[in-house]
Design an enzyme around this catalytic site. Structure first.
Site, PDB file in Angstrom:
ATOM      1  N   HIS A 107      35.556  34.845  43.817  1.00 25.50           N
ATOM      2  CA  HIS A 107      34.539  35.819  43.422  1.00 25.50           C
ATOM      3  C   HIS A 107      33.540  36.034  44.553  1.00 25.50           C
ATOM      4  CE1 HIS A 107      32.523  38.505  40.719  1.00 25.50           C
ATOM      5  NE2 HIS A 107      33.497  38.299  39.864  1.00 25.50           N
ATOM      6  N   HIS A 113      41.187  46.618  42.516  1.00 25.80           N
ATOM      7  CA  HIS A 113      40.435  47.800  42.939  1.00 25.80           C
ATOM      8  C   HIS A 113      41.286  48.850  43.641  1.00 25.80           C
ATOM      9  CE1 HIS A 113      37.075  46.175  41.062  1.00 25.80           C
ATOM     10  NE2 HIS A 113      37.072  45.084  41.806  1.00 25.80           N
ATOM     11  N   ARG A 169      40.362  49.307  32.537  1.00 24.99           N
ATOM     12  CA  ARG A 169      39.615  50.157  33.469  1.00 24.99           C
ATOM     13  C   ARG A 169      40.256  50.214  34.851  1.00 24.99           C
ATOM     14  NH1 ARG A 169      34.161  46.640  34.372  1.00 24.99           N
ATOM     15  NH2 ARG A 169      34.137  46.786  32.132  1.00 24.99           N
ATOM     16  N   ASN A 184      43.655  39.861  45.159  1.00 23.51           N
ATOM     17  CA  ASN A 184      43.410  40.558  43.895  1.00 23.51           C
ATOM     18  C   ASN A 184      43.465  42.072  44.169  1.00 23.51           C
ATOM     19  OD1 ASN A 184      41.870  42.035  41.917  1.00 23.51           O
ATOM     20  ND2 ASN A 184      41.126  40.096  41.120  1.00 23.51           N
ATOM     21  N   THR A 202      33.483  40.400  36.374  1.00 26.54           N
ATOM     22  CA  THR A 202      33.290  39.144  35.651  1.00 26.54           C
ATOM     23  C   THR A 202      31.971  38.527  36.108  1.00 26.54           C
ATOM     24  OG1 THR A 202      35.664  38.919  35.822  1.00 26.54           O
ATOM     25  CG2 THR A 202      34.474  37.008  35.014  1.00 26.54           C
ATOM     26  N   ARG A 225      42.221  44.084  31.914  1.00 24.79           N
ATOM     27  CA  ARG A 225      41.044  44.057  31.030  1.00 24.79           C
ATOM     28  C   ARG A 225      41.346  44.765  29.730  1.00 24.79           C
ATOM     29  NH1 ARG A 225      36.107  42.844  34.215  1.00 24.79           N
ATOM     30  NH2 ARG A 225      35.024  43.251  32.269  1.00 24.79           N
ATOM     31  N   HIS A 273      43.702  41.477  37.043  1.00 24.62           N
ATOM     32  CA  HIS A 273      42.997  41.269  35.773  1.00 24.62           C
ATOM     33  C   HIS A 273      43.295  42.445  34.856  1.00 24.62           C
ATOM     34  CE1 HIS A 273      38.773  40.435  33.786  1.00 24.62           C
ATOM     35  NE2 HIS A 273      39.767  40.452  32.912  1.00 24.62           N
ATOM     36  N   GLU A 306      44.945  37.389  35.331  1.00 27.05           N
ATOM     37  CA  GLU A 306      43.612  37.106  34.787  1.00 27.05           C
ATOM     38  C   GLU A 306      43.466  37.807  33.457  1.00 27.05           C
ATOM     39  OE1 GLU A 306      40.168  38.123  37.047  1.00 27.05           O
ATOM     40  OE2 GLU A 306      41.014  37.209  38.837  1.00 27.05           O
ATOM     41  N   GLU A 353      39.322  27.404  38.327  1.00 30.98           N
ATOM     42  CA  GLU A 353      38.923  28.296  39.417  1.00 30.98           C
ATOM     43  C   GLU A 353      37.404  28.333  39.398  1.00 30.98           C
ATOM     44  OE1 GLU A 353      40.981  31.908  40.314  1.00 30.98           O
ATOM     45  OE2 GLU A 353      39.128  32.889  40.965  1.00 30.98           O
TER      46      GLU A 353
HETATM   47  N1  PXP Z   1      38.558  35.215  40.508  1.00 28.51           N
HETATM   48  C1  PXP Z   1      38.238  35.706  39.285  1.00 28.51           C
HETATM   49  C2  PXP Z   1      38.426  34.820  38.107  1.00 28.51           C
HETATM   50  C3  PXP Z   1      37.776  37.025  39.126  1.00 28.51           C
HETATM   51  O1  PXP Z   1      37.454  37.490  37.907  1.00 28.51           O
HETATM   52  C4  PXP Z   1      37.688  37.850  40.267  1.00 28.51           C
HETATM   53  C5  PXP Z   1      37.266  39.270  40.115  1.00 28.51           C
HETATM   54  O2  PXP Z   1      38.219  39.960  39.374  1.00 28.51           O
HETATM   55  C6  PXP Z   1      38.036  37.298  41.511  1.00 28.51           C
HETATM   56  C7  PXP Z   1      38.451  35.972  41.608  1.00 28.51           C
HETATM   57  C8  PXP Z   1      37.955  38.096  42.765  1.00 28.51           C
HETATM   58  O3  PXP Z   1      36.631  38.420  43.009  1.00 28.51           O
HETATM   59  P1  PXP Z   1      36.275  39.497  44.107  1.00 28.51           P
HETATM   60  O4  PXP Z   1      36.919  40.777  43.688  1.00 28.51           O
HETATM   61  O5  PXP Z   1      34.787  39.543  44.092  1.00 28.51           O
HETATM   62  O6  PXP Z   1      36.839  38.999  45.408  1.00 28.51           O
END
Ligand code: PXP
Length: 245
Positions: free
Chosen positions: A192, A13, A52, A10, A103, A48, A46, A72, A153
């Site tokens: 997550h 960030h 952001r 992901n 999330t 949003r 994601h 996402e 998921e």
């Molecule tokens: N899966 C989903 C559905 C999420 O919303 C997120 C965070 O955007 C992640 C996985 C990844 O989580 P993390 O950034 O904490 O590794």
């Protein structure tokens, strides 16, 4: 032979950091290319409502990286239109609140079946696989099946935050949810809050085929570099997988 477990990186960030200065650096699409070279199996981002971190143009760039893109999104008409234009490999429907830092919990699938069902169908009609981000809860997994999702998921956040016996209880909840999802014919992902310390045990659950990991990978990349972090995460996931008797 043990089944390969996929790593979805992901890159949200990277965009958070870029947006802090309003310019173009660091570029999440470039991070996705590096992730691909380091052994990621997919890219997750994601988009949003408040933009952001990831922006619409990033999503288009990420689609062209060449790895499966997991988009996402909240179940809204705006996001459905964008996904229908980009046509990612998969869409993961997530709950979204403007005030939240990230999330916070899984989708209320059972309570929101009437709302979710048409979004699942419209995405699938276009050849997009649909995943629902849910808490490892029996009722939510069953509801995911009822609305026609391809994938669940499972929210790993409570497991990653817990310690000691509580962490083991949370892991057991994930295990049970995976077993049920498989019986119902749903593909199982998890994500997550996963990091080097917590990833192996989740990768060791038979039937989990993909982990989506962002914050820790991007944060740790500041110290070790993106490629070494992804390689180490990959190695820990593979070790977890090999431990399955
Ligand atoms: N899966 C989903 C559905 C999420 O919303 C997120 C965070 O955007 C992640 C996985 C990844 O989580 P993390 O950034 O904490 O590794």
């Amino acid at each position: 032979m043990v089944e390969h477990i996929r790593l979805g990186v992901n890159v949200d960030h990277v965009a958070t950091l870029r947006n802090a200065r309003g310019g173009v650096h660091p570029d999440p699409v470039e991070a996705a290319r590096l992730a691909a070279a380091a052994g990621a199996d997919g890219i997750t981002a994601h988009l949003r409502e408040d933009r952001r971190h990831i922006r619409d143009v990033d999503m288009r760039g990420l689609k062209d990286v060449g790895l499966p893109l997991n988009f996402e999104m909240a179940a809204t008409d705006e996001m459905l239109a964008i996904a229908s234009d980009i046509l990612p490999h998969a869409c993961c429907l997530v709950p979204e609140k403007r005030q939240e830092l990230t999330t916070e919990g899984g989708l209320a699938v059972h309570a929101g079946m009437n709302h979710l069902k048409p979004y699942v169908a419209r995405l699938q009609e276009q050849g997009i696989r649909v995943s629902l981000f849910v808490d490892p809860d029996i009722r939510e997994v069953e509801a995911a099946r009822m609305v026609g999702a391809d994938i669940v998921e499972l929210h790993a956040g409570p497991y990653t935050k817990a310690t000691g016996a509580e962490r083991q209880r949370e892991l057991e909840r994930i295990r049970k949810a995976v077993a049920l999802a498989r019986r119902l014919g749903l593909e199982c992902h998890a994500g997550h809050g996963l990091n080097f310390e917590t990833v192996e045990a989740v990768a060791a659950i038979p039937g989990v085929v993909e982990l989506n990991i962002g914050h820790f990978i991007i944060g740790e990349a500041i110290f070790l570099g993106l490629e070494p972090v992804i390689r180490r995460m990959r190695a820990l996931m593979d070790a977890g997988r090999r431990s399955i008797a």
